[in-house]
Motif scaffolding. Structure first.
Motif, PDB file in Angstrom:
ATOM      1  N   LEU A 295       7.846  -7.353 -11.382  1.00 28.81           N
ATOM      2  CA  LEU A 295       7.181  -6.326 -10.797  1.00 28.81           C
ATOM      3  C   LEU A 295       8.299  -5.238  -9.737  1.00 28.81           C
ATOM      4  CD1 LEU A 295       3.608  -6.579 -10.064  1.00 28.81           C
ATOM      5  CD2 LEU A 295       4.782  -6.299 -12.508  1.00 28.81           C
ATOM      6  N   ALA A 296       9.308  -4.202  -9.713  1.00 26.80           N
ATOM      7  CA  ALA A 296      10.061  -3.893  -9.062  1.00 26.80           C
ATOM      8  C   ALA A 296       9.086  -3.055  -7.756  1.00 26.80           C
ATOM      9  CB  ALA A 296      11.250  -3.245 -10.056  1.00 26.80           C
ATOM     10  N   ILE A 297       8.768  -2.640  -7.278  1.00 30.94           N
ATOM     11  CA  ILE A 297       7.883  -2.215  -6.227  1.00 30.94           C
ATOM     12  C   ILE A 297       8.652  -0.950  -5.310  1.00 30.94           C
ATOM     13  CG2 ILE A 297       6.453  -3.424  -6.094  1.00 30.94           C
ATOM     14  CD1 ILE A 297       6.858  -4.126  -3.261  1.00 30.94           C
ATOM     15  N   ASP A 298       7.964   0.165  -5.081  1.00 32.30           N
ATOM     16  CA  ASP A 298       8.814   0.634  -4.031  1.00 32.30           C
ATOM     17  C   ASP A 298       8.273   0.334  -2.665  1.00 32.30           C
ATOM     18  OD1 ASP A 298       9.105   3.152  -1.973  1.00 32.30           O
ATOM     19  OD2 ASP A 298       9.174   4.552  -3.167  1.00 32.30           O
ATOM     20  N   VAL A 299       8.697  -0.168  -2.163  1.00 34.38           N
ATOM     21  CA  VAL A 299       8.873  -0.578  -0.875  1.00 34.38           C
ATOM     22  C   VAL A 299       7.781  -0.271   0.282  1.00 34.38           C
ATOM     23  CG1 VAL A 299       8.569  -2.430   1.276  1.00 34.38           C
ATOM     24  CG2 VAL A 299      10.270  -2.536  -1.090  1.00 34.38           C
ATOM     25  N   GLN A 300       8.285   0.717   0.694  1.00 34.90           N
ATOM     26  CA  GLN A 300       8.141   2.300   1.867  1.00 34.90           C
ATOM     27  C   GLN A 300       7.137   2.548   1.317  1.00 34.90           C
ATOM     28  OE1 GLN A 300       9.298   2.479   4.493  1.00 34.90           O
ATOM     29  NE2 GLN A 300       7.762   3.740   5.468  1.00 34.90           N
ATOM     30  N   LYS A 301       6.604   2.843   0.262  1.00 34.52           N
ATOM     31  CA  LYS A 301       5.212   3.380   0.029  1.00 34.52           C
ATOM     32  C   LYS A 301       4.087   2.610  -0.396  1.00 34.52           C
ATOM     33  CE  LYS A 301       6.545   7.184  -3.495  1.00 34.52           C
ATOM     34  NZ  LYS A 301       5.983   7.783  -5.320  1.00 34.52           N
ATOM     35  N   ASN A 302       4.001   0.628  -0.347  1.00 34.88           N
ATOM     36  CA  ASN A 302       3.275  -0.079  -0.305  1.00 34.88           C
ATOM     37  C   ASN A 302       3.521  -0.205   0.778  1.00 34.88           C
ATOM     38  OD1 ASN A 302       3.031  -1.501  -2.868  1.00 34.88           O
ATOM     39  ND2 ASN A 302       4.565  -0.851  -3.456  1.00 34.88           N
ATOM     40  N   ARG A 303       4.260  -0.054   1.522  1.00 41.63           N
ATOM     41  CA  ARG A 303       3.960  -0.206   3.117  1.00 41.63           C
ATOM     42  C   ARG A 303       3.307   0.297   3.436  1.00 41.63           C
ATOM     43  NH1 ARG A 303       7.929  -2.953   7.094  1.00 41.63           N
ATOM     44  NH2 ARG A 303       7.313  -2.433   9.210  1.00 41.63           N
ATOM     45  N   GLU A 304       3.983   1.383   3.771  1.00 39.71           N
ATOM     46  CA  GLU A 304       2.881   2.924   3.775  1.00 39.71           C
ATOM     47  C   GLU A 304       1.379   3.001   3.723  1.00 39.71           C
ATOM     48  OE1 GLU A 304       4.923   6.466   2.814  1.00 39.71           O
ATOM     49  OE2 GLU A 304       5.970   6.146   3.877  1.00 39.71           O
ATOM     50  N   ALA A 305       0.965   2.276   2.322  1.00 38.03           N
ATOM     51  CA  ALA A 305      -0.380   2.578   1.412  1.00 38.03           C
ATOM     52  C   ALA A 305      -1.162   1.266   2.690  1.00 38.03           C
ATOM     53  CB  ALA A 305      -1.011   1.803   0.344  1.00 38.03           C
TER      54      ALA A 305
END
Length: 312
Positions: A295-305
């Protein structure tokens, strides 16, 4: 002179009353402590006969959460506590004593992240390479999470805990037939599951939604167990339940910490557990890297969530 003597006798009588009161309180406190300790040791003895888990002293340089919460890294393993165990389940349980909030974050094991000192890889390989400390460093580096404690729970401990807490099983609505790679066969419908069958339910991932469905079921079961424990007023059972699971757990928490947090949850006015799955919707995509599905993720978006979730 007589009035002074009467006053003295009155004060002496009053002092005796207070002395008896404090003596009674002390005896009650000692009795409760002795009962709790006895129940805890009884639970430990009961599970020691069944446990075959090697206790490993892991390094863990955890930090206290800056917002005052207690964050616990929960790792599920089915390899009997071996040092090179596979982390099949990765969660963070958050307890904030001042706010009275309880939260649960599940990290999907195929999430592709930067693992400090090892380059990029699936998050569950962090445990293989460096134990709970490397998992902690990975979550801190990618998502800014501070973790104070860790607990590695052998799956057999989950089975024993469920069977001790719920002798008649836990009521679960099984949504489909499940059997592949879980050691049991489950038919669809509302039913009571013992520890072995409940473990099979939370481990099943051989369908169209794969690990997403598994993580959803894990969170569903954690919430259900918490709900059932509070409904039967389980404070007197807590020491024994902690004792039952202790032989199956590697952790830097002591028994008193576990009983304290469990007691606070059961007696709290707010027993709701909020949950979050990482990666969050809209912030990931399937990818094939070096022949492996991840699962390649958007780290910044997940960090903010994650930061938004724990700050509420």
């Amino acid at each position: 002179m007589r009035s002074e003597r009467q006053e003295y006798q009155k004060q002496k009588k009053k002092n005796r009353k207070w002395k008896r009161f404090f003596t009674t309180i002390f005896i009650l406190f000692a009795a409760v402590f002795a009962y709790g300790f006895y129940q805890y040791k009884q639970g430990v003895s009961q599970s020691t006969e069944r446990a075959n888990v090697q206790k490993v002293d892991y390094e863990f340089n955890g930090d206290v959460d800056q917002e005052g919460g207690t964050n616990i890294l929960l790792l599920g393993s089915d390899s009997r506590g071996e040092e090179k165990a596979r982390a099949d389940t990765i969660m963070v349980a958050r307890y904030h004593p001042d706010n009275g909030t309880y939260k649960l974050i599940s990290f999907m094991r195929d999430t592709y992240l930067e693992i400090p000192g090892y380059g990029q890889g699936r998050i569950n390989t962090a445990f293989l390479k460096g134990g709970p400390e490397l998992v902690r460093e990975t979550l801190k580096a990618n998502f800014g999470l501070d973790l104070q404690y860790y607990a590695i729970v052998d799956f057999e401990g989950f089975v024993q805990l469920v069977d001790e807490a719920f002798p008649e099983g836990l009521e679960i609505d099984v949504e489909k037939r499940m059997s592949k790679n879980i050691g049991v066969t489950l038919e669809p419908g509302l039913q009571r599951l013992d520890g072995k069958h409940l473990l099979g339910y939370v481990r099943f991932r051989q369908d169209a939604v794969g690990d997403f469905g598994r993580v959803e079921r894990q969170q569903k079961v954690v919430k259900k167990i918490a709900e059932e424990l509070t409904s039967i007023q389980s404070v007197p059972k807590l020491p024994k339940l902690v004792g039952v699971v202790t032989p199956f757990v590697n952790t830097n928490m002591d028994a008193a910490d576990m009983v304290f947090i469990g007691k606070d949850f059961i007696t709290s006015g707010n027993r709701e557990i909020s949950s979050l799955r990482v990666p969050v919707d809209g912030a990931w995509q399937n990818a094939n890297i070096n022949g492996a599905s991840v699962l390649a993720i958007d780290v910044q978006k997940n960090r903010e969530a994650i930061q938004g979730f724990i700050s509420k």
